[in-house]
Design an enzyme around this catalytic site. Sequence first.
Site, PDB file in Angstrom:
ATOM      1  N   TYR A  48      54.837  38.377  45.882  1.00 10.31           N
ATOM      2  CA  TYR A  48      53.138  38.399  45.879  1.00 10.31           C
ATOM      3  C   TYR A  48      52.747  37.411  46.225  1.00 10.31           C
ATOM      4  O   TYR A  48      52.940  36.035  45.770  1.00 10.31           O
ATOM      5  CB  TYR A  48      52.764  38.494  44.625  1.00 10.31           C
ATOM      6  CG  TYR A  48      50.953  38.710  44.541  1.00 10.31           C
ATOM      7  CD1 TYR A  48      51.179  40.617  45.384  1.00 10.31           C
ATOM      8  CD2 TYR A  48      50.290  37.944  43.655  1.00 10.31           C
ATOM      9  CE1 TYR A  48      49.136  40.259  45.531  1.00 10.31           C
ATOM     10  CE2 TYR A  48      48.645  39.348  43.594  1.00 10.31           C
ATOM     11  CZ  TYR A  48      49.100  39.663  43.864  1.00 10.31           C
ATOM     12  OH  TYR A  48      46.535  39.579  44.571  1.00 10.31           O
ATOM     13  N   ASP A  62      38.127  31.183  41.049  1.00 11.80           N
ATOM     14  CA  ASP A  62      38.758  32.915  42.186  1.00 11.80           C
ATOM     15  C   ASP A  62      37.198  33.695  41.730  1.00 11.80           C
ATOM     16  O   ASP A  62      37.644  34.295  41.337  1.00 11.80           O
ATOM     17  CB  ASP A  62      39.823  32.979  41.210  1.00 11.80           C
ATOM     18  CG  ASP A  62      40.398  34.943  42.406  1.00 11.80           C
ATOM     19  OD1 ASP A  62      39.792  34.597  43.418  1.00 11.80           O
ATOM     20  OD2 ASP A  62      40.622  35.639  41.262  1.00 11.80           O
ATOM     21  N   ASP A  89      46.762  38.771  48.631  1.00 15.32           N
ATOM     22  CA  ASP A  89      45.425  39.409  48.096  1.00 15.32           C
ATOM     23  C   ASP A  89      44.612  38.816  49.164  1.00 15.32           C
ATOM     24  O   ASP A  89      44.601  38.289  49.936  1.00 15.32           O
ATOM     25  CB  ASP A  89      45.201  38.458  46.821  1.00 15.32           C
ATOM     26  CG  ASP A  89      43.790  38.561  46.327  1.00 15.32           C
ATOM     27  OD1 ASP A  89      43.190  39.799  46.389  1.00 15.32           O
ATOM     28  OD2 ASP A  89      43.882  38.127  45.335  1.00 15.32           O
ATOM     29  N   ASP A  91      40.691  39.913  48.845  1.00 17.82           N
ATOM     30  CA  ASP A  91      39.636  40.054  48.155  1.00 17.82           C
ATOM     31  C   ASP A  91      39.323  40.594  48.536  1.00 17.82           C
ATOM     32  O   ASP A  91      39.486  42.359  49.645  1.00 17.82           O
ATOM     33  CB  ASP A  91      39.771  38.282  48.713  1.00 17.82           C
ATOM     34  CG  ASP A  91      39.690  36.836  47.755  1.00 17.82           C
ATOM     35  OD1 ASP A  91      40.640  37.071  46.583  1.00 17.82           O
ATOM     36  OD2 ASP A  91      38.802  36.276  47.611  1.00 17.82           O
ATOM     37  N   HIS A 116      45.725  43.541  50.441  1.00 17.65           N
ATOM     38  CA  HIS A 116      45.645  44.542  49.275  1.00 17.65           C
ATOM     39  C   HIS A 116      43.670  43.922  49.410  1.00 17.65           C
ATOM     40  O   HIS A 116      43.952  42.864  49.730  1.00 17.65           O
ATOM     41  CB  HIS A 116      45.394  44.841  47.990  1.00 17.65           C
ATOM     42  CG  HIS A 116      46.116  43.550  47.153  1.00 17.65           C
ATOM     43  ND1 HIS A 116      45.070  43.132  47.016  1.00 17.65           N
ATOM     44  CD2 HIS A 116      46.674  42.689  46.796  1.00 17.65           C
ATOM     45  CE1 HIS A 116      44.565  42.072  45.947  1.00 17.65           C
ATOM     46  NE2 HIS A 116      45.960  41.755  46.229  1.00 17.65           N
ATOM     47  N   GLU A 118      39.632  44.947  47.789  1.00 16.52           N
ATOM     48  CA  GLU A 118      39.685  45.729  46.351  1.00 16.52           C
ATOM     49  C   GLU A 118      38.132  45.943  46.647  1.00 16.52           C
ATOM     50  O   GLU A 118      37.002  45.646  47.965  1.00 16.52           O
ATOM     51  CB  GLU A 118      39.216  44.488  45.855  1.00 16.52           C
ATOM     52  CG  GLU A 118      38.516  43.146  45.945  1.00 16.52           C
ATOM     53  CD  GLU A 118      38.740  41.372  45.282  1.00 16.52           C
ATOM     54  OE1 GLU A 118      37.575  41.268  44.148  1.00 16.52           O
ATOM     55  OE2 GLU A 118      39.594  41.401  45.345  1.00 16.52           O
ATOM     56  N   CYS A 126      37.572  37.310  38.863  1.00 12.99           N
ATOM     57  CA  CYS A 126      38.851  37.854  39.065  1.00 12.99           C
ATOM     58  C   CYS A 126      38.386  38.790  38.031  1.00 12.99           C
ATOM     59  O   CYS A 126      37.612  38.974  37.632  1.00 12.99           O
ATOM     60  CB  CYS A 126      38.755  36.141  37.474  1.00 12.99           C
ATOM     61  SG  CYS A 126      41.293  36.787  37.058  1.00 12.99           S
ATOM     62  N   ARG A 161      42.484  48.079  46.266  1.00 12.88           N
ATOM     63  CA  ARG A 161      42.175  47.352  45.336  1.00 12.88           C
ATOM     64  C   ARG A 161      40.831  48.572  44.422  1.00 12.88           C
ATOM     65  O   ARG A 161      40.167  47.896  45.153  1.00 12.88           O
ATOM     66  CB  ARG A 161      42.272  46.252  44.814  1.00 12.88           C
ATOM     67  CG  ARG A 161      42.287  45.459  43.345  1.00 12.88           C
ATOM     68  CD  ARG A 161      42.298  44.037  43.015  1.00 12.88           C
ATOM     69  NE  ARG A 161      41.339  43.413  42.340  1.00 12.88           N
ATOM     70  CZ  ARG A 161      41.526  41.997  41.822  1.00 12.88           C
ATOM     71  NH1 ARG A 161      42.252  41.471  42.305  1.00 12.88           N
ATOM     72  NH2 ARG A 161      40.362  41.664  41.227  1.00 12.88           N
ATOM     73  N   GLU A 191      43.154  47.770  39.200  1.00 16.11           N
ATOM     74  CA  GLU A 191      43.158  46.479  38.253  1.00 16.11           C
ATOM     75  C   GLU A 191      42.588  46.855  37.097  1.00 16.11           C
ATOM     76  O   GLU A 191      41.601  47.512  36.531  1.00 16.11           O
ATOM     77  CB  GLU A 191      42.113  45.524  38.778  1.00 16.11           C
ATOM     78  CG  GLU A 191      42.071  44.451  37.843  1.00 16.11           C
ATOM     79  CD  GLU A 191      43.039  43.248  38.166  1.00 16.11           C
ATOM     80  OE1 GLU A 191      44.078  43.388  37.574  1.00 16.11           O
ATOM     81  OE2 GLU A 191      43.224  42.106  38.951  1.00 16.11           O
ATOM     82  N   ASN A 213      49.436  45.327  38.036  1.00 19.28           N
ATOM     83  CA  ASN A 213      49.431  43.828  37.890  1.00 19.28           C
ATOM     84  C   ASN A 213      49.334  42.655  36.531  1.00 19.28           C
ATOM     85  O   ASN A 213      49.162  42.979  35.536  1.00 19.28           O
ATOM     86  CB  ASN A 213      47.803  43.179  37.998  1.00 19.28           C
ATOM     87  CG  ASN A 213      47.254  41.750  38.174  1.00 19.28           C
ATOM     88  OD1 ASN A 213      48.305  41.069  38.193  1.00 19.28           O
ATOM     89  ND2 ASN A 213      46.357  41.102  38.380  1.00 19.28           N
TER      90      ASN A 213
END
Length: 298
Positions: A48, A62, A89, A91, A116, A118, A126, A161, A191, A213
């Site tokens: 990952y 983040d 990731d 974002d 992914h 989100e 985060c 996500r 998440e 996760n």
Amino acid sequence: MLSTTTTPTQRRQAFRAGLASGELQVMPGAFTPLSVRLIQEKGFHGAYISGAVMAAELGLPDIGLTTLTEVAQRAHQISRMSDLPTLVDADTGFGEPMNVARTVHELEDAGVAGLHLEDQVNPKRCGHLDGKAVVDADTAVKRIRAAVDARRDADLVIMARTDLRGVEGLDAALDRAKALQDAGADAIFPEAMASLDEFAAMRAAVDVPILANMTEFGKSELFTHQQLHDVGVNLVIHPVSLLRIAFGAIERGLDTLLTDGTLDAEVPSMQTRGRLYELLDYEAYNAFDASIYTYNGR
């Protein structure tokens, strides 16, 4: 030597096969190109590439400060060093649907097996912190549709996500996951789930694979791989773990250097030069260089 021996499409096909296998796919977070070599050697299913880790490596929190260029470059550096599938990731896709489409192209070119996206607003936070905000369902769906429409390799996994669990509760997250699946998402990343029962509810709500996760110091308990498998989770990531382990060791080493004036006491816990060269496949480079040097033109 130098890079992976497999093609991105082969790794994407392997990722899809793993998700469909019934065996929980375990992906530790690779925070350097060298660390992915070690992840592969130890026998994990994939690696990952965490947005939080990429930000931390740049000395940033983040909160959406990294750029598409930075993420694509790091994704390429890591993906090219292993035959394992990599999941990155992405974002919020770095903008609106047109930006999402370009994000997919750049990460596809970087050689990842999946990415992914989100449903947080920009700037994001985060996923295991309070104070998150999510976009409306229509905006979230458009992001996934843009990503699905933009991909050129049908084997690239587009994962959605949702951070809605921590904002509006489980039922809202389940509804959002269903909508994202209907928009074409190949898998769902719910998440900050609070319990195994919540993962089981997500498993029952959608037909595509789901991700857990298992990040330390977060909202979710650190469930075992067996527990996650038993409630139907298909993929588990440990996104920041290796970075935390490494920086914990670095900090202890620096403290020792300050107090002792030498790192002699830390040497037994260090990776040896020989082990580093083994991981780097140093001998293969030497052999290649020697074959070129001694080439006689015949």
